[in-house]
Enzyme design. Sequence first.
Site, PDB file in Angstrom:
ATOM      1  N   HIS A  79       0.812  -1.221   0.000  1.00  0.00           N
ATOM      2  CA  HIS A  79       0.000   0.000   0.000  1.00  0.00           C
ATOM      3  C   HIS A  79       0.844   1.269   0.000  1.00  0.00           C
ATOM      4  O   HIS A  79       0.634   2.166  -0.809  1.00  0.00           O
ATOM      5  CB  HIS A  79      -0.901   0.030   1.246  1.00  0.00           C
ATOM      6  CG  HIS A  79      -1.831  -1.131   1.381  1.00  0.00           C
ATOM      7  ND1 HIS A  79      -3.034  -1.228   0.708  1.00  0.00           N
ATOM      8  CD2 HIS A  79      -1.740  -2.258   2.131  1.00  0.00           C
ATOM      9  CE1 HIS A  79      -3.648  -2.351   1.048  1.00  0.00           C
ATOM     10  NE2 HIS A  79      -2.885  -3.001   1.904  1.00  0.00           N
TER      11      HIS A  79
HETATM   12  O1  RIB Z   1      -4.554   0.020   5.075  1.00  0.00           O
HETATM   13  C1  RIB Z   1      -3.182  -0.026   4.764  1.00  0.00           C
HETATM   14  C2  RIB Z   1      -2.414   0.918   5.626  1.00  0.00           C
HETATM   15  O2  RIB Z   1      -2.515   0.508   6.991  1.00  0.00           O
HETATM   16  C3  RIB Z   1      -0.904   0.916   5.323  1.00  0.00           C
HETATM   17  O3  RIB Z   1      -0.372   2.189   5.581  1.00  0.00           O
HETATM   18  C4  RIB Z   1      -0.347  -0.086   6.303  1.00  0.00           C
HETATM   19  O4  RIB Z   1       1.009   0.192   6.655  1.00  0.00           O
HETATM   20  C5  RIB Z   1      -1.229   0.149   7.485  1.00  0.00           C
HETATM   21  O5  RIB Z   1      -0.688   1.236   8.201  1.00  0.00           O
END
Ligand code: RIB
Length: 309
Positions: A238
């Site tokens: 992500h």
């Molecule tokens: O939903 C994904 C996010 O939540 C990313 O930033 C992961 O590192 C968690 O923090």
Amino acid sequence: MNKLPVWIDCDPGVDDAAAIVLADWLEELNIVGISTVAGNAVLELTTKNALQICDLLKRDYPVFRGADHPLMRPYEAGESFHGADGLGGAELPKPSREAQSLPAWDAIYETAKQHGGRLELIALGPLTNVAIALCKYPDLPDYLHRILLMGGSATHGNCTPCAEFNIFTDPEAAQIVFRSAVPKVMCGLEVTEQAYLTAQELKNIGSHEGAICRFFRDATPDLLRKNVEAGQGGWAVHDACPVLYCARPELFSGKEAGVFVETQSELTFGKTVTDLYSDKKFDEKNTFVVLDIDRSAFVNLLTAAVTQI
Ligand code: RIB
Ligand code: CA
């Protein structure tokens, strides 16, 4: 090349680690500071993890501690999606140094002023630090070029059916950010769930003997399993998305939209309400919502970055 000065606010987190490695490698970017926030793990752990990732990169980027809980509620350790230590159980040597003494929000403001409005603030965790900085320093928007965040979604959630983790953890902070005057780029789940590495792509990375590859080989198996069990194509990296968008926007597409955060309703708490797909539009399009990525280019660039050392 006139590099873009970037500040990374994060909650390492294995994908935060990948984002920092990618930002360090991309020639378009120059990391000028890192701040940490409670999110994937408690603040002490996310700060230790950020320092360890800098050691892994053999870099002395200044690291600043931020908030150890959301603005309006206690910190609630999630299901430790990234493992109890926040780094998927991968072993790293103890940090070689301490974090700086200045709080994250003060460091963000001072650094933004030093860069005269060019600073790209990349937010990869709950937005608590960014919100505090915006509230404490009303003229901060004069000194930030953009806020590029991983968070939210126009259509679904990963924490609840409506809410993504970073926003759900601190919706009040997120609302402050989305209402701010700073130009915003939102990399929500629509695009970040496309930014995955398959089991084979991870195996290719793990076959390299470098320290960074060994780290991701050890840190990702559980995350890969959880993502695949949730029906995704692989490990969703992500947090790499806002970093890559900052340097290579041509690899993405998206749309301007109005985005605001639900902070009252129990059922939809933490939802980033966007007017992308509705006939009723908000009065302002305050955010560029990234929707698609060239995944093969993403895989090639991230693989090149993690095999750098
Ligand atoms: O939903 C994904 C996010 O939540 C990313 O930033 C992961 O590192 C968690 O923090
Ligand atoms: Ca994160």
